[in-house]
Design a protein around this motif. Structure first.
Motif, PDB file in Angstrom:
ATOM      1  N   ASP A 187       0.813  -1.217   0.000  1.00  0.00           N
ATOM      2  CA  ASP A 187       0.000   0.000   0.000  1.00  0.00           C
ATOM      3  C   ASP A 187       0.848   1.270   0.000  1.00  0.00           C
ATOM      4  OD1 ASP A 187      -2.256  -1.559  -0.032  1.00  0.00           O
ATOM      5  OD2 ASP A 187      -2.568  -1.489   2.130  1.00  0.00           O
ATOM      6  N   LYS A 231       3.382   1.712  -1.684  1.00  0.00           N
ATOM      7  CA  LYS A 231       3.775   1.941  -3.081  1.00  0.00           C
ATOM      8  C   LYS A 231       2.595   2.406  -3.921  1.00  0.00           C
ATOM      9  CE  LYS A 231       7.531  -1.400  -2.697  1.00  0.00           C
ATOM     10  NZ  LYS A 231       7.967  -2.793  -2.950  1.00  0.00           N
ATOM     11  N   ARG A 232       1.423   1.776  -3.734  1.00  0.00           N
ATOM     12  CA  ARG A 232       0.285   2.175  -4.573  1.00  0.00           C
ATOM     13  C   ARG A 232      -0.407   3.438  -4.048  1.00  0.00           C
ATOM     14  NH1 ARG A 232      -4.388  -2.561  -3.988  1.00  0.00           N
ATOM     15  NH2 ARG A 232      -4.179  -2.986  -1.756  1.00  0.00           N
ATOM     16  N   GLN A 233      -0.060   3.862  -2.835  1.00  0.00           N
ATOM     17  CA  GLN A 233      -0.620   5.095  -2.284  1.00  0.00           C
ATOM     18  C   GLN A 233       0.514   6.017  -1.821  1.00  0.00           C
ATOM     19  OE1 GLN A 233      -3.793   5.824  -2.466  1.00  0.00           O
ATOM     20  NE2 GLN A 233      -4.519   3.842  -3.155  1.00  0.00           N
ATOM     21  N   GLU A 234       1.535   6.144  -2.667  1.00  0.00           N
ATOM     22  CA  GLU A 234       2.755   6.861  -2.300  1.00  0.00           C
ATOM     23  C   GLU A 234       2.499   8.320  -1.930  1.00  0.00           C
ATOM     24  OE1 GLU A 234       7.322   6.988  -4.023  1.00  0.00           O
ATOM     25  OE2 GLU A 234       5.658   6.911  -5.434  1.00  0.00           O
ATOM     26  N   THR A 257      -0.545  -5.629   3.164  1.00  0.00           N
ATOM     27  CA  THR A 257      -1.725  -4.781   2.955  1.00  0.00           C
ATOM     28  C   THR A 257      -2.373  -4.461   4.308  1.00  0.00           C
ATOM     29  OG1 THR A 257      -3.072  -6.761   2.484  1.00  0.00           O
ATOM     30  CG2 THR A 257      -2.114  -5.613   0.595  1.00  0.00           C
ATOM     31  N   ALA A 269      -7.142   0.113  -2.126  1.00  0.00           N
ATOM     32  CA  ALA A 269      -6.367  -0.318  -0.958  1.00  0.00           C
ATOM     33  C   ALA A 269      -7.174  -0.247   0.332  1.00  0.00           C
ATOM     34  CB  ALA A 269      -5.110   0.535  -0.834  1.00  0.00           C
ATOM     35  N   GLU A 302      -5.251   8.524  -6.229  1.00  0.00           N
ATOM     36  CA  GLU A 302      -5.238   7.471  -7.228  1.00  0.00           C
ATOM     37  C   GLU A 302      -4.406   7.825  -8.461  1.00  0.00           C
ATOM     38  OE1 GLU A 302      -6.464   5.251  -5.648  1.00  0.00           O
ATOM     39  OE2 GLU A 302      -8.284   5.866  -4.635  1.00  0.00           O
TER      40      GLU A 302
END
Length: 389
Positions: free
Chosen positions: A144, A146-149, A171, A308, A388
């Motif tokens: 998370d 990384k995908r919500q940096e 996660t 996420a 996003e």
């Protein structure tokens, strides 16, 4: 020792769900928390300070917006959006964090820990800690981070220390595991600011109390705009705090249909979704009983969601009760349906939703399409989509 009454023994339960399934040392800390919460929640001074902060700091009430372009595109019922995305920090999470921060201050706790998935609860926690001059420690799954940096940058800018959790799937479940370990270790000095309507008693009740501002506002606003209650209220459900916040003030209004939208992910097999109310069964997780996802070996399942903040194998216990009692219905929106709704709302209304909220938009549009133009659907737009990008 005085024997507890049956009512006291069932405290913290919603039907068969909820409770406090924790070690003894943590149970005493939770009892202290519950006593603190019960003491202040109806206190006039506390309520007045909370109301001022909601108004002047969070920016409430958030608008109830008639999405006329989306309504025209979908056909059918009028679609209203409860604009929690316009709150300070960009989501509903700040409602709960301000309330819990005031409670932590009252209890004399200066070190705050929290878990986060999409990062919005982490940002809201770091924001409240900055406001109240508290130390802030955030646990977030490595995947998370990384995908919500962007949200990691925001938390650090606000003064929080962000711990990337590499255990398990990296996660939200794993972030909760680490936060609970920290809480057990540092229980005397630390306040755990849990972000959703999950966990052991009193967290589900406490989070609902602070998030119910969503439904209270929406109820007053729709009566003012339409002079009647909505036919449907719709919210996405991961742990379920934005949903229970919208649903709770409408539960006694039997003419209002309640619909929760879970993340259907990529399919109905274990590991392909994060929809315990749809594909799970009753079980225990993180100190409470609710619906939980299991794999073919009857172990807690891996999960998947494009969002996420919904990527969690359990759900708040009150949602389990609302499902079993028949008062609320729960269904799913797939990753692709959420993405389609994300793009459609952006293009038709100029509103970019969080991917979590896009699940609710997808489910709300599906319902609205089958209703007539005199009917009303309220969708909780729980967060905005900056994160996003």
């Amino acid at each position: 020792m005085k024997e507890k009454s049956r009512e006291e023994q069932r405290s913290g339960f919603f039907g068969d769900f909820g409770g406090r399934i924790v070690p003894e040392d943590l149970a005493s800390a939770l009892e202290e928390l519950k006593e603190g919460f019960e003491e202040i929640k109806d206190n006039k001074e506390f309520r007045d300070e909370l109301a001022i902060l909601f108004k002047d700091y969070v920016g409430k009430p958030s608008p109830l917006y008639f999405a006329k372009n989306l309504t025209k595109e979908v056909g059918g019922a009028k679609i209203y959006l409860k604009r929690e995305d316009l709150n300070h920090t960009g989501a509903h999470k700040i409602n709960n964090c301000i309330g819990q921060a005031l409670l932590a201050r009252k209890m004399g706790k200066k070190r705050i820990i929290a878990e986060t998935g999409a990062g919005q609860h982490g940002v809201a926690t770091a924001t409240a800690c900055a406001l109240f001059d508290m130390d802030c420690e955030i646990f977030m799954g490595e995947v998370d981070t990384k995908r919500q940096e962007l949200n990691v940058f925001r938390m650090e800018l606000l003064g929080a220390n962000v711990n990337a959790v590499s255990a398990g799937d990296g996660t939200l479940k794993d972030a909760v595991d680490e936060a609970l370990k920290d809480f057990v270790t540092n229980v005397d000095t630390t306040f755990y600011m849990l972000g959703s309507a999950v966990g052991p008693d009193p967290y589900p009740t406490m989070v609902k109390e602070f998030q119910s501002i969503i439904g209270k506002e929406a109820r007053m606003q729709i009566l003012e705009k339409e002079n009647k209650l909505p036919d449907y209220i719709v919210a996405c459900v991961g742990g379920g705090s934005n949903a229970i916040g919208l649903f709770a003030p409408f539960v006694d209004d039997k003419e209002v249909n309640i619909l929760g939208i879970e993340p259907g992910g990529k399919g109905d097999k274990p590991g392909q979704n994060a929809a315990p109310l749809t594909f799970g069964k009753p079980g225990e997780l993180h100190g409470f009983k609710s619906y939980v996802l299991y794999d073919e070996n009857d172990e807690i399942s891996h999960t998947h969601s494009i969002a996420a903040g919904l990527d969690y194998p359990g759900v708040g216990p009150e949602h389990g009760y609302l499902k079993d009692s028949g008062r609320a219905k729960y269904t799913t929106a797939s990753d692709q349906e959420a993405l389609d709704a994300f793009h459609l709302l952006s293009e038709k209304e100029g509103i970019i939703p969080a991917l979590e909220s896009a699940h609710a938009v997808a489910g709300g549009m599906k319902i609205a399409k089958d209703l007539n133009e005199d009917q009303i659907v309220i969708i909780n737009l729980s967060g905005r989509g900056d994160k996003e990008m």
